[in-house]
Write a protein that holds these residues in place. Structure first.
Motif, mmCIF file in Angstrom:
data_model
loop_
_atom_site.group_PDB
_atom_site.id
_atom_site.type_symbol
_atom_site.label_atom_id
_atom_site.label_comp_id
_atom_site.label_asym_id
_atom_site.label_seq_id
_atom_site.Cartn_x
_atom_site.Cartn_y
_atom_site.Cartn_z
ATOM 1 N N GLU A 66 -2.455 7.865 8.779
ATOM 2 C CA GLU A 66 -2.249 6.661 9.655
ATOM 3 C C GLU A 66 -2.967 5.349 9.618
ATOM 4 N N ILE A 67 -4.415 5.993 9.405
ATOM 5 C CA ILE A 67 -5.228 4.621 9.469
ATOM 6 C C ILE A 67 -5.116 3.912 7.959
ATOM 7 N N ARG A 68 -5.031 4.639 7.024
ATOM 8 C CA ARG A 68 -4.862 4.013 5.619
ATOM 9 C C ARG A 68 -3.485 3.246 5.421
ATOM 10 N N THR A 69 -2.525 3.631 6.327
ATOM 11 C CA THR A 69 -1.430 2.663 6.027
ATOM 12 C C THR A 69 -1.518 1.346 6.891
ATOM 13 N N LYS A 70 -2.671 1.033 7.724
ATOM 14 C CA LYS A 70 -2.985 -0.191 8.224
ATOM 15 C C LYS A 70 -3.538 -1.103 7.394
ATOM 16 N N THR A 71 -3.586 -2.504 7.536
ATOM 17 C CA THR A 71 -4.104 -3.450 7.054
ATOM 18 C C THR A 71 -5.556 -3.637 7.331
ATOM 19 N N THR A 72 -6.378 -4.200 6.380
ATOM 20 C CA THR A 72 -7.693 -4.487 7.104
ATOM 21 C C THR A 72 -7.945 -5.179 8.160
#
Length: 167
Positions: A66-72
């Motif tokens: 879930e965290i990796r799908t978010k943008t920076t």
């Protein structure tokens, strides 16, 4: 099957080949050798905790996906929000209000995971540690202080209650 051994003051065990009356050893220990052991309660508890560990690891992997799908930028916003929530928890603890103490660990770990993913992305882009720290300092200076989401929710609830009373 019985065995005879003599323990020295230093804790080492020796098999005697000399006369025991002139020996410098302090005690004689007789040990019963057992060929096989039945599973103890601690090993049974360990197998139970392993299954819960697997569940925790699955949740962690799910959270990382879930965290990796978010943008920076989304990660940075959520880090600011979580740090604000952590601050609110500290305030609740200092005021001796009721709160869940497990939330401290959960939030700190979530923040650490987000920062780790952010750093992984920087490494992929070829940003070294020195430049990364410069960027972090610049980012921290650019943060506009704002209330955390939980405080916003409380303020909205209080405003709605006041509006209901006045109406």
């Amino acid at each position: 099957m019985m065995s005879l051994s003599i323990a020295s003051p230093s804790g080492a065990t020796f098999t005697p080949k000399i006369n025991l009356s002139k020996s410098s050893f302090h005690s004689i220990r007789i040990a019963q050798a057992s060929p096989a052991r039945a599973p103890s309660a601690s090993t049974i508890r360990t197998t139970h905790s392993c299954s819960s560990l697997v569940v925790k690891m699955a949740k962690r992997e799910e959270e990382l996906k879930e965290i990796r799908t978010k943008t920076t930028e989304e990660l940075l916003e959520e880090i600011v929000d979580l740090k604000g929530e952590l601050f609110m928890l500290r305030l609740q603890r200092s005021a001796r209000n009721e709160f869940k103490s497990s939330e401290f660990l959960r939030m700190r770990k979530r923040i650490a995971r987000m920062v780790t993913v952010k750093r992984e992305r920087e490494l992929e882009e070829g940003i070294n540690k020195r430049i990364s720290r410069k960027l972090d300092r610049k980012w921290k200076k650019s943060i506009v202080p704002r209330p955390p989401p939980s405080l916003k929710k409380l303020q909205e609830e209080e405003a709605a209650a006041e509006a209901k009373e006045s109406a």
